[in-house]
Structures are given as C-alpha cells and as structure tokens.
Design a protein around this motif. Structure first.
Motif, PDB file in Angstrom:
ATOM      1  N   VAL A 282     -33.705 -47.472   3.459  1.00  0.00           N
ATOM      2  CA  VAL A 282     -35.054 -47.312   4.073  1.00  0.00           C
ATOM      3  C   VAL A 282     -35.924 -48.499   4.080  1.00  0.00           C
ATOM      4  CG1 VAL A 282     -36.923 -45.682   4.379  1.00  0.00           C
ATOM      5  CG2 VAL A 282     -34.697 -44.508   3.594  1.00  0.00           C
ATOM      6  N   LEU A 361     -38.458 -43.527  11.639  1.00  0.00           N
ATOM      7  CA  LEU A 361     -39.079 -42.677  10.757  1.00  0.00           C
ATOM      8  C   LEU A 361     -40.727 -42.445  11.267  1.00  0.00           C
ATOM      9  CD1 LEU A 361     -37.942 -43.595   7.323  1.00  0.00           C
ATOM     10  CD2 LEU A 361     -37.208 -41.493   8.763  1.00  0.00           C
ATOM     11  N   SER A 371     -38.003 -47.120   9.137  1.00  0.00           N
ATOM     12  CA  SER A 371     -36.693 -46.520   9.575  1.00  0.00           C
ATOM     13  C   SER A 371     -35.649 -46.306   8.439  1.00  0.00           C
ATOM     14  CB  SER A 371     -36.133 -47.389  10.784  1.00  0.00           C
ATOM     15  OG  SER A 371     -35.819 -48.872  10.017  1.00  0.00           O
TER      16      SER A 371
END
Length: 598
Positions: A282, A361, A371
């Motif tokens: 992430v 995200l 993301s």
C-alpha cells in the motif's frame, strides 16, 4: 477500433513520435484516412508476423482483423472520427501465418486542423496472459469469498434504485431473504424518516456530486424492531458505463455487537493479507510505501517490512521513472483498477518477474489517499517452462540416442546360437525400444508442428500416400469411397501424421480377425468432412466425448498430436459410432477441413 492511447502523439512531430513508438513494448500502428497502414513499430511487426516489405507493398486494416469483426472496426473508427468518446475494443487480429491473436486495441484520430487524416492504434497482446490471469483469478476468488462472508452488510445498487446484489449480513439486518431484496427499490427497506435523505444523496452521488459517504439510517426489521444502521456508500462505474452505488451497512443498534463485528472483520482482513501467497503493498498519495505484507518481503528478500516502509515505490519496481509513477497515480485518482507486468528489484539487485493488480484507495468522503497492489510472482512459471523445454530436449535427443544403443545391442544377439529365453528377451527389448522411439518421434513431430507456418496442401495427395503406406505396413486395404481428385486446405508438412495416426489407431486397436477400414467424405459449404471408420470394438458415448481430450490417455501421444494439428489447421475433429446407436460395430472419426479451393 476506438480507445484511449497511453501517450499524446499529437504533441510530437510525426518523426519524433515514430522514434518514441519504436521504443514502446506494445504494438503501435498508424493508419491513413482510408485505413491503409502507413507505419508500424517493431512490436507490431512481431505481433502480426509482418515484414517492412509487406507494409511497403501495402496492407489494409481489414487484412489484420478476422472477417466477422471488420464491420465493427469500421463503425468504431467512424464514430471516433465523428468525435465519439474513446473506449477500448477487444479484437481478434490475424497474423500473416493465419493464427488469430486475442488483443485489446486502443485508438485515437489523427487530425490536421479539424480534418481527420488517419488513426493511431495501440495493441495489447492478451494471448499470453492466461496463466497469469489464472493466478489472479485465485486471488479474486479469495476476495469474493471475503465479501460474501463479511460480517457487515454489503449491497450494490444500480442506476435505477434497484438492489442487484446483497450479501447474507445485509439480509440479517433487514430480516429478509435475498429473493425478497434483489430487484427491489432500496427505499422499500428504509424507515420513512430516512427515505428522503438517503434518496437525495443517492441521486446527487449518481450525478457525480460530492456528498457525505457515511451517515446513519433507520431500517425496520421484519420482526417489527427498528435497527439503527451505519451506512457507507460510494459509486463505481461498470464496464458498460453504468454508475452504481456500492454500500456497506453496519447494524449499530447494539454497540457490543457492532464492535464484535468490526473486530471480526479486521481479523479476517489481517489474516487474508498476512497469509496470502501473493505480495501486497500500500502506498500513500505521494507514492511512498506505507504497508507491505510478509509475502512481499520474502519475494524481495527483506527480513522486515520496516526495510521497505517509507521508501518510494520506484525503489522496488525496475525501470519506473517519476513520470511513470505520476501516470499511475493519475489513473488511481480517476478510480481505475489496472493489471500489468513489472520486474521487482530484490534486495540483492536481482529481478523478479511479477503480475500486478493495482487499485485506488479513497476515504469515506471520496478523497484519494493512496493505492494498494497485489504482486504475483511468476518466476516459477517461467522456470517451469524452461524446465519443460529441457526435459523435452532430453527426451527427444539423449533418451533417443540411448534407445538406439539398446537396439544396436539387441541386434548383436540376433544369431542362431541363442537360447529361446534369450531370443524372447531380445524381442521384448527390441519391441519396447522401438515403441519408445516411435513415441519420441511423435513428440518431436508435435513440437516441430508448433512453429511451422501453414501453406496450401493437397489433402488428397497426402491421404493417398498414407493409404498405400498403411496397406504395406499392416496389410489392410481400406475401402475408399468417392473422393475428389484434388482438395486444397491450409496445413503443413505434418498433415500426413494427422492422417496416419487416425488410420493406424483404427487398425492397431481393432481386435477383429477380419479388419476393415472405410474412408470417405463429403462437402458441406466451404468445408470438407473426411471420415475414417473401422469395424473395431467401438467406444461408449462418454469415451467418444473424451477421445481427443489431451488430459486423457485414449490413443496416447498419437491422438494428442491429431488434436493439436487439427486445432492448428482450424479443423474440427470428433468421434462417432460407425453405425448410429451401435458402438459395438466400430468407430468413425470425422475431420472437417476448411477448403481453400476445389
């Protein structure tokens, strides 16, 4: 053939863009207004099996597309020239050798002022992604199971207020079954106090406005009680361009129950992330890594996630520039999910080939904050392919040589002074070695057939030669029906092996003392169906359906070679009863060829 291109060639001079296109790993084709090809890069030449001389001689776009999709391409380019919004298109392109290639094509018009002077097409080869997509499919199955069994209610609402998906947890909140929810207006399940607010925010969200994503609503339970539900929603765009709402509902009536569900959901999420085989990372809205799982650390050779957290994503992806990262971030901010290939950089500096599935995200109010990406290591797949090639070479060369030595040794025993036991042993060795060599030759022919191009071949000439060979070798004279003198099809030099394996199989597996073989055929439109029948024991219906299945052992490598060659020639092969409804009277194999000329 509409689409959005990965670059902006209109900002470059034609010569500059062609130089840039030559460095691109994807195929790029430039067409004039009449759809004639005026320029292709090296990747396009490789993909389509063309040479520069072919382009210079003149190639039209229609020649590159399967006939049934030509009209669709013309219509798409016509709409694109008229100013339609670009979208992608899946096309089956035709290589020069006749092989079809599944692709995803993006195109954009080239203009001089307001006049369309041509088109620029970007082509993505999808044919080699099956193995990688299968692995990603496994991850998608895990994600689907996670959603289906989540402890919170999840639903999808279409653009007409109707619920098109609901999981079990949502049914528990309302006290209804899925059949009572699906296809119904979501407002039917709201308390009157909540209908106006929820419907208004739904309409504004559908229109693209930013509205609060999380708020409380009242939901009557079927047992008569009233539930207070924490409702979170956002919009997604389907493949057909429909704007839909994905909503999450948490029953907040009992705080303790709510906390328990949240903890369960968090535990399942962490377990999924930490135990999954693929790597997960992430990053934040500045492309700095904020989270990696243990699998990704192992993939890259790091002992701890702390070695990666805080570093830019470019530190772990080979060849990515700052511009590449900005382009990906732009796509994520737009809500796009992407799948692509990268080489990851291990701590040692070695590269790891990987397949990436990346998603954006957003926070509850729809603000982008980073993301996440799933990295699937495909190095084992590549290693397995190399190992398979090595073993095949070993089988075809080294093992074959050793069998030749065995045969030579057996021949040394071929004299009149050996005992019957030794003679029997010599015969067993000779027959076994010959069968192995025959198997190796079939495997070699199957491998050689992969790369040989298709040409026009006279089916009747090849069939006649194989019939004479069968008669001499097995002393079985086939009964040949009325066949054309010449029949031309697209095939290669292995066509004789297809015919020989079918006829030999009909003779070798025929236990009848009086073996018969019938060969005939007939035209059907643009095809010719060749039929080879025998009076052997036949096959049951279930075995006939699996006769050419390479995962089965019926006929061994010989029938597998038949199946592969028929598929290459665009032919269709099946097994039937020689006498319909009476499998014990023998088998009939039918091969339907596409006729080039009669």
């Amino acid at each position: 053939m509409k689409g959005s291109s990965p670059t902006k060639p209109t900002s470059l001079a034609p010569f500059q863009f062609r130089q840039l296109a030559e460095e691109m790993p994807l195929a790029v084709i430039e067409l004039d207004a009449n759809l004639n090809i005026v320029h292709v890069n090296s990747s396009a030449l490789d993909l389509l099996g063309l040479k520069l001389s072919d382009i210079e001689a003149g190639v039209h776009a229609d020649q590159l597309v399967v006939p049934e999709q030509v009209r669709m391409v013309h219509e798409g380019l016509k709409q694109l020239a008229a100013g339609a919004k670009p979208t992608s298109m899946s096309l089956r392109l035709l290589r020069r050798d006749g092989v079809q290639v599944l692709t995803e094509v993006f195109a954009q018009p080239l203009k001089s002022g307001s006049r369309v002077t041509g088109f620029l097409a970007y082509i993505f080869d999808l044919s080699r992604r099956a193995a990688k997509e299968e692995k990603i499919g496994e991850e998608m199955d895990l994600l689907r199971a996670f959603v289906e069994h989540a402890s919170v209610g999840i639903c999808v609402i279409d653009d007409k207020y109707q619920i098109e998906y609901a999981n079990d947890a949502l049914c528990d909140i309302t006290g209804t079954s899925r059949s009572e929810i699906l296809g119904h207006d979501f407002r039917e399940f709201l308390h009157p106090d909540s209908i106006a607010l929820t419907a208004e925010r739904y309409r504004r969200r559908q229109a693209g406005e930013q509205v609060p994503a999380e708020y409380d609503i009242k939901v009557p339970h079927k047992d008569g009680t009233l539930r207070i539900v924490e409702f979170t929603s956002r919009t997604i765009t389907s493949r057909r361009g429909q704007t839909k709402t994905v909503a999450q509902a948490v029953d907040a009536t009992e705080e303790r129950d709510r906390e328990s569900r949240l903890q369960t959901s968090e535990h399942r999420y962490r377990t999924l992330v930490e135990t999954m085989d693929s790597g997960l990372a992430v990053d934040d809205d500045k492309s700095s890594i904020v989270l990696v799982n243990a699998a990704l650390c192992r993939m890259l050779g790091y002992d701890s996630s702390e070695d990666l957290v805080g570093r830019p994503i470019t530190d772990m992806i080979y060849g990515w520039s700052k511009e590449d990262v900005e382009e990906k971030m732009k796509a994520r901010r737009a809500g796009r999910v992407e799948h692509y290939d990268v080489d990851l950089i291990r701590k040692s500096g070695a590269l790891v080939p990987a397949m990436v599935a990346a998603s954006p995200l957003f926070d509850p109010v729809g603000k982008y904050f980073g993301s996440f990406a799933i990295f699937t290591d495909v190095s084992e797949l590549k290693s397995a392919e190399e190992e398979a090639r090595f073993l095949l070479d070993l089988l075809l060369h080294d093992v074959g040589n050793q069998l030749q030595l065995i045969l030579a040794g057996a021949d040394l025993l071929d004299n009149g002074s050996v005992t019957p036991e030794v003679e029997n042993a010599r015969r067993y060795v000779t027959e076994g070695a010959n069968r192995c060599i025959e198997l190796i030759n079939k495997v070699r022919r199957a491998e050689e057939a992969k790369a040989e191009p298709l040409v026009t071949v006279d089916l009747m000439d090849v069939l006649d030669a194989e019939i004479h060979l069968l008669s001499r070798q097995y002393r079985v004279e086939p009964e040949v029906g009325l066949l054309p003198e010449h029949l031309y099809i697209l095939a290669d030099s292995s066509l004789n092996h297809l015919l020989w394996n079918l006829m030999e199989n009909a003779v070798k597996h025929n236990s009848s003392p009086d073996k018969h073989l019938w060969i005939n055929g007939e035209f059907s439109g643009s095809t010719f169906e060749l039929r080879i029948a025998d009076n052997g024991p036949g096959l049951s219906d279930s075995k006939k359906r699996q006769f050419f299945d390479p995962r089965r052992r019926y006929g061994g490598v010989g029938l597998h070679l038949v199946h592969r060659l028929a598929d290459k020639y665009g032919a269709w092969v099946e097994a039937k009863d020689r006498v319909a409804g009476s499998p014990e009277q023998g088998l009939e194999v039918r091969v339907r060829f596409l006729v080039m000329s009669q």
